[in-house]
Design an enzyme around this catalytic site. Structure first.
Site, PDB file in Angstrom:
ATOM      1  N   LYS A 141       0.841  -1.203   0.000  1.00 13.44           N
ATOM      2  CA  LYS A 141       0.000   0.000   0.000  1.00 13.44           C
ATOM      3  C   LYS A 141       0.869   1.243   0.000  1.00 13.44           C
ATOM      4  O   LYS A 141       1.862   1.323   0.727  1.00 13.44           O
ATOM      5  CB  LYS A 141      -0.916   0.027   1.220  1.00 13.44           C
ATOM      6  N   LYS A 143       3.426  12.676  16.559  1.00 14.20           N
ATOM      7  CA  LYS A 143       2.002  12.870  16.810  1.00 14.20           C
ATOM      8  C   LYS A 143       1.622  12.327  18.188  1.00 14.20           C
ATOM      9  O   LYS A 143       2.190  11.347  18.662  1.00 14.20           O
ATOM     10  CB  LYS A 143       1.173  12.180  15.729  1.00 14.20           C
ATOM     11  N   ARG A 185     -10.620   0.822   6.591  1.00 17.93           N
ATOM     12  CA  ARG A 185     -10.044  -0.217   7.458  1.00 17.93           C
ATOM     13  C   ARG A 185      -9.599   0.360   8.797  1.00 17.93           C
ATOM     14  O   ARG A 185      -9.605  -0.322   9.814  1.00 17.93           O
ATOM     15  CB  ARG A 185      -8.933  -0.980   6.750  1.00 17.93           C
ATOM     16  N   ASP A 188       0.310   8.100  14.335  1.00 15.93           N
ATOM     17  CA  ASP A 188       0.947   7.088  13.481  1.00 15.93           C
ATOM     18  C   ASP A 188       2.356   7.512  13.065  1.00 15.93           C
ATOM     19  O   ASP A 188       2.956   6.934  12.166  1.00 15.93           O
ATOM     20  CB  ASP A 188       0.091   6.793  12.249  1.00 15.93           C
TER      21      ASP A 188
END
Length: 332
Positions: A73, A235, A117, A231
């Protein structure tokens, strides 16, 4: 093995017609179970920063042993795009034959499946970590994920009231109006993050914040918190003390969360050790570790997003597209 000279191409519109939120929740749960059954091959993701475009790119490969395909991905966020009338998110999932390495399918989803997802993972976490009966929910954030997380949550834990807080009051008002109609429940814009969170039984943070938005002292006994915005190492959405006081901290991937997620901030602050983490989510879904055991427990799920989620949902879409005759083929 089929015609190895052709690759199926699916546009976002094709993909949207093939997969529902319920499909996504089922697929993602199976992905997590594979991850914690030693059937998933998931390297650490690659993060590419593109400063010229104020963008970042995440590349996540993955494979479930025994599957006929593996997935790579590529998902991006270019944060100046909205100023020019373009979406900040883009990307695609590339499927390859696990026996030959030949490309099978290009799912040009423009981050739709990533968003779906991710929301499905939040629902999977709530199924095993939230109280069975939920009345009041809070969401921090007003973007796409804040919307999808609530739609996904409503599939597994129906609720009567949603409180939303975002830094932009106008966006929060628009969110409240839209989601009241979509969910069929009372949606209220909170004046502060604290007002949103206090008394909520499920709390979802869906922001790109770089400093804590939710404080430990705001959380009531019995609450479940899903944090999915952290992620990258910079953050952070949760006060590290919140993880330290929780009865159970569950992560999607211990190795990722220790480097990227809310967990890594608690580790850096010396408030937790890796062995303090209760379980990975797949372990709970498999019944290897218990989920919620009391209505008084405070539970936290730290979601950084792992490639097995992409493997599961991209494989589902590919197989369904072939049966439905969706997309078009290109010669390679």
């Amino acid at each position: 093995m089929g015609d190895i000279s052709k690759v199926l191409v699916l546009a976002k519109e094709d993909i949207e017609s093939l997969v529902t939120m319920d499909d996504a929740i089922t697929a993602v749960e199976e992905g997590f179970k594979a991850y914690n059954s030693d059937r998933a091959v998931v390297p650490f993701p690659v993060a590419l920063n593109v400063p010229d475009g104020n963008g970042d790119v995440h590349i996540k490969p993955g494979y479930v042993i025994g599957s006929q395909s593996y997935t790579v991905k590529i998902a991006s966020g270019f944060y100046d795009n909205p100023k020019h009338g373009m979406s900040a998110s883009h990307g695609m999932l590339l499927l390859f034959d696990s026996r030959t390495g030949h490309p099978l399918c290009f799912e040009v989803d423009r981050c739709f499946l990533t968003d779906l997802r991710t929301a499905a993972a939040g629902a999977a976490a709530a199924k095993v970590l939230a109280k069975k009966s939920v009345s009041r929910v809070a969401v921090i954030g007003t973007g796409t994920q804040a919307r999808l997380q609530m739609l996904a949550l409503s599939r597994v834990r129906p609720f009567q009231e949603l409180r939303v807080w975002g830094r932009d009051a106008a966006k929060a008002e628009a969110y409240a109006s839209e989601m009241s109609s979509s969910l069929g429940v009372k949606v209220v814009r909170a004046e502060t993050a604290e007002d949103a969170v206090r008394g909520a039984e499920v709390i979802v943070t869906a922001t790109s914040s770089t400093s804590p938005v939710v404080r430990a002292e705001w959380i009531s006994g019995g609450a479940h918190i899903t944090a999915m915005g952290s992620d990258e190492p910079g953050k952070q959405e949760l006060d590290p003390k919140l993880l330290a006081r929780a009865d159970k901290v569950v992560v999607d991937s211990l190795k990722q969360c220790a480097r990227l997620g809310e967990l890594h901030h608690a580790l850096d602050a010396g408030l937790m050790k890796e062995e303090d983490v209760h379980a990975e989510l797949g372990e709970v879904l498999l019944g290897k570790k218990p989920g919620r055991q009391s209505d008084k427990e405070v539970t936290v799920c730290d979601l950084t997003g792992i490639a097995v989620q992409d493997v599961a949902i991209s494989g589902f879409v590919y197989e369904k597209a072939k049966r439905a005759g969706k997309g078009f083929y290109i010669e390679v």
